[in-house]
Design an enzyme around this catalytic site. Sequence first.
Site, mmCIF file in Angstrom:
data_model
loop_
_atom_site.group_PDB
_atom_site.id
_atom_site.type_symbol
_atom_site.label_atom_id
_atom_site.label_comp_id
_atom_site.label_asym_id
_atom_site.label_seq_id
_atom_site.Cartn_x
_atom_site.Cartn_y
_atom_site.Cartn_z
ATOM 1 N N VAL A 50 1.321 -3.338 8.442
ATOM 2 C CA VAL A 50 1.167 -2.229 7.500
ATOM 3 C C VAL A 50 1.516 -0.890 8.169
ATOM 4 C CG1 VAL A 50 -1.330 -1.867 7.848
ATOM 5 C CG2 VAL A 50 -0.303 -1.380 5.631
ATOM 6 N N ASP A 51 1.253 -0.791 9.446
ATOM 7 C CA ASP A 51 1.573 0.427 10.212
ATOM 8 C C ASP A 51 3.078 0.707 10.150
ATOM 9 O OD1 ASP A 51 1.294 2.547 11.964
ATOM 10 O OD2 ASP A 51 0.762 1.340 13.715
ATOM 11 N N GLY A 63 -4.567 -8.905 10.379
ATOM 12 C CA GLY A 63 -3.202 -9.382 10.621
ATOM 13 C C GLY A 63 -2.990 -9.601 12.109
ATOM 14 N N TYR A 76 -4.274 -8.270 14.566
ATOM 15 C CA TYR A 76 -5.490 -8.192 15.380
ATOM 16 C C TYR A 76 -6.422 -9.386 15.192
ATOM 17 C CZ TYR A 76 -4.509 -3.493 17.253
ATOM 18 O OH TYR A 76 -3.975 -2.420 17.934
ATOM 19 N N SER A 136 -7.393 -4.996 10.570
ATOM 20 C CA SER A 136 -7.605 -5.946 11.686
ATOM 21 C C SER A 136 -7.322 -7.406 11.362
ATOM 22 C CB SER A 136 -9.041 -5.857 12.256
ATOM 23 O OG SER A 136 -9.180 -4.770 13.125
ATOM 24 N N ILE A 187 0.821 -1.214 0.000
ATOM 25 C CA ILE A 187 0.000 0.000 0.000
ATOM 26 C C ILE A 187 0.860 1.271 0.000
ATOM 27 C CG2 ILE A 187 -0.306 0.317 2.505
ATOM 28 C CD1 ILE A 187 -3.357 0.653 1.881
HETATM 29 N N1 AR6 Z 1 0.682 -3.142 2.262
HETATM 30 C C1 AR6 Z 1 -0.559 -3.653 2.310
HETATM 31 N N2 AR6 Z 1 -0.975 -4.508 3.266
HETATM 32 C C2 AR6 Z 1 -0.048 -4.860 4.206
HETATM 33 C C3 AR6 Z 1 1.263 -4.350 4.238
HETATM 34 C C4 AR6 Z 1 1.635 -3.445 3.191
HETATM 35 N N3 AR6 Z 1 2.839 -2.907 3.130
HETATM 36 N N4 AR6 Z 1 1.904 -4.892 5.304
HETATM 37 C C5 AR6 Z 1 1.037 -5.713 5.918
HETATM 38 N N5 AR6 Z 1 -0.146 -5.703 5.265
HETATM 39 P P1 AR6 Z 1 -1.729 -5.643 10.319
HETATM 40 P P2 AR6 Z 1 -4.023 -5.190 12.100
HETATM 41 C C6 AR6 Z 1 -1.387 -6.417 5.541
HETATM 42 O O1 AR6 Z 1 -1.174 -6.645 11.267
HETATM 43 O O2 AR6 Z 1 -4.416 -6.620 12.037
HETATM 44 C C7 AR6 Z 1 0.283 -3.041 14.056
HETATM 45 O O3 AR6 Z 1 1.376 -3.344 14.872
HETATM 46 C C8 AR6 Z 1 -1.323 -7.655 6.405
HETATM 47 O O4 AR6 Z 1 -0.829 -8.764 5.642
HETATM 48 O O5 AR6 Z 1 -0.807 -4.665 9.698
HETATM 49 O O6 AR6 Z 1 -5.091 -4.144 11.980
HETATM 50 C C9 AR6 Z 1 -0.505 -1.835 14.531
HETATM 51 O O7 AR6 Z 1 0.324 -0.881 15.151
HETATM 52 C C10 AR6 Z 1 -2.789 -7.816 6.765
HETATM 53 O O8 AR6 Z 1 -3.493 -8.390 5.660
HETATM 54 O O9 AR6 Z 1 -2.911 -4.772 11.017
HETATM 55 C C11 AR6 Z 1 -1.473 -2.429 15.491
HETATM 56 O O10 AR6 Z 1 -0.909 -2.617 16.768
HETATM 57 C C12 AR6 Z 1 -3.264 -6.358 6.906
HETATM 58 O O11 AR6 Z 1 -2.250 -5.562 6.293
HETATM 59 C C13 AR6 Z 1 -1.788 -3.767 14.890
HETATM 60 O O12 AR6 Z 1 -0.624 -4.139 14.123
HETATM 61 C C14 AR6 Z 1 -3.463 -5.899 8.332
HETATM 62 O O13 AR6 Z 1 -2.470 -6.475 9.171
HETATM 63 C C15 AR6 Z 1 -2.944 -3.704 13.922
HETATM 64 O O14 AR6 Z 1 -3.258 -4.995 13.482
#
Ligand code: AR6
Length: 172
Positions: A33-34, A119, A121, A117, A11
């Site tokens: 992603v954060d 990943g 979460y 949420s 993203i």
């Molecule tokens: N581009 C697009 N999607 C991505 C990327 C990227 N570069 N990297 C990961 N994803 P998550 P959550 C996907 O864990 O579940 C953080 O530490 C990933 O594969 O990023 O909402 C925050 O600070 C998954 O499909 O977010 C919070 O503490 C999706 O993004 C917590 O994680 C969401 O995964 C939030 O957890």
Amino acid sequence: MTQLTAVRGDITQLDVDAIVNAANESLLGGSGVDGAIHRAAGPELLAACRAIGGCPTGAARITPGFALPARFVIHTVGPVWRGGKHQEPALLASCYRESLALAHDHALRSIAFPAISTGNYGFPLALATRIAVDTVASSLAPDDPLQRVTFCCFSDHDLAVYERELAQRAAS
Ligand code: AR6
């Protein structure tokens, strides 16, 4: 009519008006992603987030995109999955609605969402995808200024789930 599409990719690379960050309530960064968004945007993003002072689950906040191709980052805090009886679906829907409300406030024409949420979460992907697509589709007006909503999936599997959901909606 707003176009809803799913793509596989990172993203942080997308050239859209705003990308949505799946943040936590501190808005001070994390993994997934954060972490990717903070790394790509540079340290100014953390300073801007620190100035906001946090965000409750289900809400959204906006900052500039700094070094990102996207002009803005919309930070939203998805729910942690705790079995499904703790308002997780409603809170996830609220993330999408609140993010779109900010997009409207800033007259944005394109926005990209990650699978919030699903990943760290732990929200089940199929249910999260249905909520994402339904909430976005039902939040848009027929003459909505937003022209493009992209669901940015990080894996082929996630993309297949989103494509199935979008195809079902188009057929109904
Ligand atoms: N581009 C697009 N999607 C991505 C990327 C990227 N570069 N990297 C990961 N994803 P998550 P959550 C996907 O864990 O579940 C953080 O530490 C990933 O594969 O990023 O909402 C925050 O600070 C998954 O499909 O977010 C919070 O503490 C999706 O993004 C917590 O994680 C969401 O995964 C939030 O957890």
